[in-house]
Each structure stands twice: as structure tokens, then as C-alpha cells.
Enzyme design. Structure first.
Site, PDB file in Angstrom:
ATOM      1  N   ILE A 159       0.765  -1.062  -0.361  1.00 35.94           N
ATOM      2  CA  ILE A 159      -0.054  -0.143   0.088  1.00 35.94           C
ATOM      3  C   ILE A 159       0.689   1.347   0.110  1.00 35.94           C
ATOM      4  O   ILE A 159       1.765   1.255   0.897  1.00 35.94           O
ATOM      5  CB  ILE A 159      -0.793   0.049   1.083  1.00 35.94           C
ATOM      6  CG1 ILE A 159      -1.600   1.165   1.212  1.00 35.94           C
ATOM      7  CG2 ILE A 159      -0.113  -0.321   2.969  1.00 35.94           C
ATOM      8  CD1 ILE A 159      -3.543   0.878   1.413  1.00 35.94           C
ATOM      9  N   GLU A 160       0.521   2.265  -1.162  1.00 33.77           N
ATOM     10  CA  GLU A 160       1.817   2.857  -1.353  1.00 33.77           C
ATOM     11  C   GLU A 160       1.943   4.820  -1.417  1.00 33.77           C
ATOM     12  O   GLU A 160       0.258   4.475  -1.545  1.00 33.77           O
ATOM     13  CB  GLU A 160       2.572   2.753  -2.975  1.00 33.77           C
ATOM     14  CG  GLU A 160       3.333   3.631  -3.038  1.00 33.77           C
ATOM     15  CD  GLU A 160       4.422   3.230  -4.261  1.00 33.77           C
ATOM     16  OE1 GLU A 160       4.868   4.144  -4.823  1.00 33.77           O
ATOM     17  OE2 GLU A 160       4.123   1.736  -4.494  1.00 33.77           O
TER      18      GLU A 160
END
Length: 270
Positions: A159-160
Site C-alpha cells: 500500500i503506497e
């Protein structure tokens, strides 16, 4: 031969909510060896890095080779590449392809790590290289995608560049291992690129990167030394300073005389 304990998918999932795992993107055998010796839990690697040498120098990190988006097209393409990567020493595969492709991989028992938030290969849909999830609607969409990935069978997701509070809430409500890249400390693992950690990147550093060394400056210094050494070598050749007698193989005087006499007889030259 010494046996090394390498984490399994089950081992990683058992750590969810208990401690922060460490993850690095490594692209060379030297970096992989350093990750092993530093006790890094997970490494992201290009598939080409895998093989017997990789596992000899980095036997314990959980390795996730990336099936890069665009390098493969059909689900069968991804499936072949995934099997090859696992056979070469990978433990799971990164895949940002469709849910259908992820399901196909999962149906064959291949552990898949998906991607949420800012996905560089699909950044045009979220406004380019910028944070995602800063509005309630955007955060809800990430949550929807999380549930879809979970349903498709992914065991983990990167998750960026998502607000930390959003990522933490999502992480606590999914069974997947959530890997934070610029998404705060409320996830299950912290992920950085080795180039950023080492300060080897000459371009822009992302906000979430933390630089621990200055390899770029060291590379510059080594390049200056490289040029200087090459220049001195060339000058030595031009002036006759190289090679010296100590750089050459010798021959007994008597043996040399016999050879030169034979050469003279054959060529007629002294």
C-alpha cells in the site's frame, strides 16, 4: 550443510499485528547478501536475480520477485513467469495485473502480493505520482480494492503513499499482510528501496524515503579515482614506465639463446 529457516507465507501472516516486518527492494547480489546479514525479513527482487547463487548468499529472506506489469499479458504468461520465479528461489510473486489474473495464480497455489494506493504502472488513473486516499471517497475506493484483492486470494498487498491513518484502518480490517511504502507505521511491514536507503539515487527522493548513507558521493569519488588510474596507466605505457621487468615472465638465459638461435636459423634474421 547448514540448513536455514526461511519464513513461509503462514509465518508472515502469523506476525500480522505483532511486529513491524522489514522489507527492501534489492537489485544486486551484493545488496541481497547485505540484506541477509542485516536480518531483513522480506526482499523484493527482479526475477533475473534469483537462482542458486542468490539463495546461497541470501538463504533466509522471504523473496518476492516482481512480475512487472506490461512484461506479461495473459494470465497464462503470468502463470508461467510465476512458476519459473518460484522454481528459481522465490517465495511469492508481486502482481499488479487484474483480479482475474491474481485468482488464476492463487488457484494454482502461488502466493501473490498485490498493490494498492499509488501504483506507478497505473498512476494515470489516480492523477500521476501523488498521494492517494486523501479524501473519504478515495480512501473508500482503496478499501474496496483491498477487499477485492483479499477475495481474489492475495496474501499480501503493498500500500503506497496513502495517509497513515487510512492505511492503518485498512490494515486492521483485512487478513492480508499490508506492506507500507510511505503509508505510515500502522501496517505490517515497512518497505523501502535499497537505492534510497543507500543514497545511491541521483534523482528525486520520495517523501517517504530515509537516506542512511551517501553512496552517490562515494560513486563519484570512485569514478574520479578510476579516471585518474586509467590516465596514469596510459601515461606509463606511452613513456615506457609500464611494463617493468617485475611485470614480465622471465626465461633462463641458456634457454633463451637456444630459442633465438632456432629463430635465426628459420627466419634468417638476427
Amino acid at each position: 550443510m547448514k540448513k536455514h529457516k526461511r519464513a513461509t507465507v503462514a509465518d508472515l501472516l502469523a506476525e500480522k499485528g505483532k511486529r513491524q516486518l522489514t522489507m527492501l527492494r534489492v537489485t544486486s547480489l551484493e545488496e541481497a547478501e547485505a540484506a541477509e546479514k542485516a536480518g531483513i525479513d522480506i526482499v523484493s527482487v527482479p526475477p533475473s536475480l534469483l537462482g542458486p547463487v542468490f539463495r546461497e548468499i541470501a538463504p533466509t529472506p522471504f523473496a518476492i520477485p516482481g512480475l512487472e506489469y506490461g512484461d506479461h499479458v495473459s494470465a497464462e504468461d503470468y502463470l508461467r513467469a510465476a512458476f519459473a520465479a518460484l522454481k528459481a528461489g522465490g517465495d511469492a510473486v508481486y502482481c499488479a495485473a487484474s483480479l482475474q489474473t491474481i485468482r488464476r495464480l492463487r488457484d494454482e497455489g502461488i502466493p501473490v502480493c498485490g498493490h494498492l494506493g499509488l501504483i506507478p504502472s497505473k498512476a494515470t488513473w489516480t492523477g500521476g505520482f501523488r498521494a492517494v486516499g486523501k479524501t473519504a471517497a478515495s480512501a473508500a475506493e482503496i478499501w474496496r480494492q483491498t477487499k477485492a484483492l483479499e477475495e481474489a486470494g492475495a496474501f499480501a498487498a503493498e500500500i503506497e503513499v496513502v495517509p497513515g491513518d487510512v492505511a492503518a484502518a485498512i490494515s486492521s480490517n483485512t487478513s492480508m499482510l499490508m506492506i507500507s511504502m510511505g503509508a505510515g507505521s500502522g501496517c505490517d511491514a515497512q518497505y523501502l528501496f535499497a537505492d534510497d536507503v543507500l543514497g545511491a539515487n541521483r534523482d528525486h527522493y520520495p517523501r517517504h524515503a530515509k537516506v542512511y548513507r551517501n553512496f552517490a558521493a562515494e560513486h563519484d569519488r570512485l569514478q574520479r579515482e578510476r579516471i585518474a588510474a586509467f590516465t596514469e596507466f596510459a601515461e606509463d605505457v606511452r613513456t615506457g614506465a609500464y611494463p617493468e621487468k617485475r611485470h614480465c615472465v622471465g626465461i633462463d638465459e641458456a634457454e633463451l639463446k637456444i630459442f633465438l638461435d632456432r629463430l635465426t636459423n628459420e627466419t634468417g634474421k638476427r
